[in-house]
Design a protein around this motif. Structure first.
Motif, PDB file in Angstrom:
ATOM      1  N   ALA A   9      13.577  21.527 -26.404  1.00 25.36           N
ATOM      2  CA  ALA A   9      14.067  22.425 -25.355  1.00 25.36           C
ATOM      3  C   ALA A   9      14.416  23.762 -25.989  1.00 25.36           C
ATOM      4  CB  ALA A   9      15.292  21.826 -24.669  1.00 25.36           C
ATOM      5  N   ASP A  10      14.296  24.842 -25.215  1.00 26.12           N
ATOM      6  CA  ASP A  10      14.534  26.186 -25.743  1.00 26.12           C
ATOM      7  C   ASP A  10      16.000  26.600 -25.742  1.00 26.12           C
ATOM      8  OD1 ASP A  10      14.887  26.502 -23.013  1.00 26.12           O
ATOM      9  OD2 ASP A  10      13.650  28.304 -22.867  1.00 26.12           O
ATOM     10  N   GLU A  11      16.893  25.680 -25.370  1.00 25.19           N
ATOM     11  CA  GLU A  11      18.335  25.934 -25.395  1.00 25.19           C
ATOM     12  C   GLU A  11      19.035  24.581 -25.496  1.00 25.19           C
ATOM     13  OE1 GLU A  11      20.263  26.806 -21.508  1.00 25.19           O
ATOM     14  OE2 GLU A  11      18.210  27.021 -20.782  1.00 25.19           O
ATOM     15  N   PRO A  12      20.348  24.566 -25.762  1.00 27.65           N
ATOM     16  CA  PRO A  12      21.050  23.272 -25.810  1.00 27.65           C
ATOM     17  C   PRO A  12      20.872  22.522 -24.481  1.00 27.65           C
ATOM     18  CG  PRO A  12      22.430  24.979 -26.744  1.00 27.65           C
ATOM     19  CD  PRO A  12      21.236  25.674 -26.116  1.00 27.65           C
ATOM     20  N   ALA A  13      20.339  21.315 -24.568  1.00 23.69           N
ATOM     21  CA  ALA A  13      20.020  20.549 -23.368  1.00 23.69           C
ATOM     22  C   ALA A  13      19.853  19.079 -23.725  1.00 23.69           C
ATOM     23  CB  ALA A  13      18.724  21.083 -22.731  1.00 23.69           C
ATOM     24  N   THR A  14      19.892  18.248 -22.703  1.00 23.85           N
ATOM     25  CA  THR A  14      19.558  16.833 -22.839  1.00 23.85           C
ATOM     26  C   THR A  14      18.166  16.658 -22.247  1.00 23.85           C
ATOM     27  OG1 THR A  14      21.877  16.212 -22.612  1.00 23.85           O
ATOM     28  CG2 THR A  14      20.239  14.470 -22.274  1.00 23.85           C
ATOM     29  N   THR A  15      17.287  16.018 -23.004  1.00 18.96           N
ATOM     30  CA  THR A  15      15.905  15.846 -22.579  1.00 18.96           C
ATOM     31  C   THR A  15      15.664  14.384 -22.217  1.00 18.96           C
ATOM     32  OG1 THR A  15      15.206  17.676 -23.991  1.00 18.96           O
ATOM     33  CG2 THR A  15      13.489  16.140 -23.284  1.00 18.96           C
ATOM     34  N   TYR A  16      14.928  14.188 -21.122  1.00 23.49           N
ATOM     35  CA  TYR A  16      14.622  12.847 -20.623  1.00 23.49           C
ATOM     36  C   TYR A  16      13.112  12.665 -20.584  1.00 23.49           C
ATOM     37  CZ  TYR A  16      19.457  13.198 -19.097  1.00 23.49           C
ATOM     38  OH  TYR A  16      20.815  13.368 -19.069  1.00 23.49           O
ATOM     39  N   PHE A  17      12.671  11.409 -20.711  1.00 18.80           N
ATOM     40  CA  PHE A  17      11.246  11.112 -20.673  1.00 18.80           C
ATOM     41  C   PHE A  17      11.010   9.725 -20.107  1.00 18.80           C
ATOM     42  CE2 PHE A  17      12.638   9.189 -24.579  1.00 18.80           C
ATOM     43  CZ  PHE A  17      11.862   8.041 -24.693  1.00 18.80           C
ATOM     44  N   ARG A  18       9.766   9.501 -19.682  1.00 10.54           N
ATOM     45  CA  ARG A  18       9.328   8.158 -19.317  1.00 10.54           C
ATOM     46  C   ARG A  18       7.821   8.073 -19.482  1.00 10.54           C
ATOM     47  NH1 ARG A  18      10.020   7.507 -12.776  1.00 10.54           N
ATOM     48  NH2 ARG A  18       8.609   9.185 -12.166  1.00 10.54           N
ATOM     49  N   LEU A  19       7.351   6.850 -19.660  1.00 16.49           N
ATOM     50  CA  LEU A  19       5.935   6.580 -19.866  1.00 16.49           C
ATOM     51  C   LEU A  19       5.491   5.567 -18.819  1.00 16.49           C
ATOM     52  CD1 LEU A  19       3.420   6.879 -21.799  1.00 16.49           C
ATOM     53  CD2 LEU A  19       4.252   4.786 -22.894  1.00 16.49           C
ATOM     54  N   THR A  20       4.404   5.888 -18.115  1.00 20.94           N
ATOM     55  CA  THR A  20       3.826   4.957 -17.149  1.00 20.94           C
ATOM     56  C   THR A  20       2.338   4.848 -17.422  1.00 20.94           C
ATOM     57  OG1 THR A  20       3.485   6.732 -15.529  1.00 20.94           O
ATOM     58  CG2 THR A  20       5.529   5.468 -15.340  1.00 20.94           C
ATOM     59  N   GLY A  21       1.782   3.699 -17.136  1.00 26.51           N
ATOM     60  CA  GLY A  21       0.341   3.523 -17.320  1.00 26.51           C
ATOM     61  C   GLY A  21       0.020   2.507 -18.390  1.00 26.51           C
ATOM     62  N   GLU A  22      -1.144   2.671 -18.974  1.00 29.42           N
ATOM     63  CA  GLU A  22      -1.685   1.688 -19.906  1.00 29.42           C
ATOM     64  C   GLU A  22      -1.343   2.036 -21.353  1.00 29.42           C
ATOM     65  OE1 GLU A  22      -5.671   0.260 -17.770  1.00 29.42           O
ATOM     66  OE2 GLU A  22      -5.557   2.444 -18.089  1.00 29.42           O
ATOM     67  N   ALA A  23      -0.041   1.973 -21.668  1.00 29.71           N
ATOM     68  CA  ALA A  23       0.440   2.298 -23.005  1.00 29.71           C
ATOM     69  C   ALA A  23       1.834   1.708 -23.181  1.00 29.71           C
ATOM     70  CB  ALA A  23       0.488   3.809 -23.198  1.00 29.71           C
ATOM     71  N   SER A  24       2.271   1.644 -24.441  1.00 30.62           N
ATOM     72  CA  SER A  24       3.606   1.136 -24.760  1.00 30.62           C
ATOM     73  C   SER A  24       4.286   2.055 -25.757  1.00 30.62           C
ATOM     74  CB  SER A  24       3.512  -0.258 -25.387  1.00 30.62           C
ATOM     75  OG  SER A  24       2.954  -1.170 -24.493  1.00 30.62           O
ATOM     76  N   ILE A  25       5.590   2.206 -25.604  1.00 29.22           N
ATOM     77  CA  ILE A  25       6.384   2.929 -26.596  1.00 29.22           C
ATOM     78  C   ILE A  25       6.685   1.941 -27.716  1.00 29.22           C
ATOM     79  CG2 ILE A  25       8.592   4.050 -27.058  1.00 29.22           C
ATOM     80  CD1 ILE A  25       8.546   4.949 -24.082  1.00 29.22           C
ATOM     81  N   ILE A  26       6.297   2.284 -28.947  1.00 26.93           N
ATOM     82  CA  ILE A  26       6.550   1.365 -30.058  1.00 26.93           C
ATOM     83  C   ILE A  26       7.670   1.854 -30.978  1.00 26.93           C
ATOM     84  CG2 ILE A  26       4.272   0.314 -29.973  1.00 26.93           C
ATOM     85  CD1 ILE A  26       3.467   2.021 -32.362  1.00 26.93           C
ATOM     86  N   SER A  27       8.079   3.118 -30.835  1.00 28.08           N
ATOM     87  CA  SER A  27       9.276   3.602 -31.536  1.00 28.08           C
ATOM     88  C   SER A  27       9.793   4.856 -30.842  1.00 28.08           C
ATOM     89  CB  SER A  27       8.995   3.882 -33.017  1.00 28.08           C
ATOM     90  OG  SER A  27       8.135   4.983 -33.168  1.00 28.08           O
ATOM     91  N   GLY A  28      11.096   5.080 -30.959  1.00 26.74           N
ATOM     92  CA  GLY A  28      11.719   6.265 -30.363  1.00 26.74           C
ATOM     93  C   GLY A  28      12.132   6.085 -28.920  1.00 26.74           C
TER      94      GLY A  28
END
Length: 124
Positions: free
Chosen positions: A59-78
Motif C-alpha cells: 500500500a502507498d500509505e500506512p494501511a491494513t491490506t486484505y486478500f482472498r483467493l477463489t478458483g482452482e488454486a491453493s494458498i500454500i504459505s502466507g
C-alpha cells in the motif's frame, strides 16, 4: 486545543509528588478522504508442470491490506486455504491446479478508514 495531564506518584513510605504538563494540539485542517492504492507483484514459476505464484502487496500509505483467493488454486504459505478475506502479513505463495484459473482479490484500508476499491488479478 490544550490538553492537561496531571501525574501523581507515591513512593514506598507514602510521600507523594504531583506534576502537571500542558500539551497543545493543533488541527492541521486537513481531513484524509483519499483511499490508499495497493500494488501487487505476481511472480509466476513452474515446477513439474504446476504453476506457482509468489505474491507481494504494498500500500502507498500506512494501511491494513486484505486478500482472498477463489478458483482452482491453493494458498500454500502466507495465508490459509480459505476463500474468506484474510489480513496480508507478508509474501503469499499460491499453487495452481494444473491448467486452472483463479482470482486473487485485494484491497487496503488506511488509518483514516478510507477503503480502496477491490482489485483482481487473474492467475493461470
Amino acid at each position: 486545543t490544550v490538553l492537561t495531564f496531571v501525574v501523581t506518584v507515591t513512593d514506598d513510605v507514602g510521600a507523594t509528588a504531583t506534576d502537571e504538563v500542558n500539551v497543545t494540539v493543533q488541527d492541521s485542517g486537513t481531513v484524509d478522504t483519499t483511499p490508499p492504492s495497493t500494488t501487487g507483484s505476481f511472480i509466476r514459476s513452474t515446477v513439474k508442470g504446476v504453476a506457482y505464484f509468489e505474491i507481494t502487496l504494498n500500500a502507498d500509505e500506512p494501511a491494513t491490506t486484505y486478500f482472498r483467493l477463489t478458483g482452482e488454486a491453493s494458498i500454500i504459505s502466507g495465508g490459509t486455504a480459505t476463500t474468506d478475506w484474510q489480513t496480508y502479513n507478508g509474501v503469499i505463495t499460491v499453487q495452481m491446479v494444473k491448467w486452472g484459473t483463479a482470482n486473487f482479490e485485494y484491497y487496503s484500508v488506511d488509518t483514516a478508514g478510507n477503503t480502496e476499491v477491490t482489485k483482481t488479478e487473474v492467475l493461470q
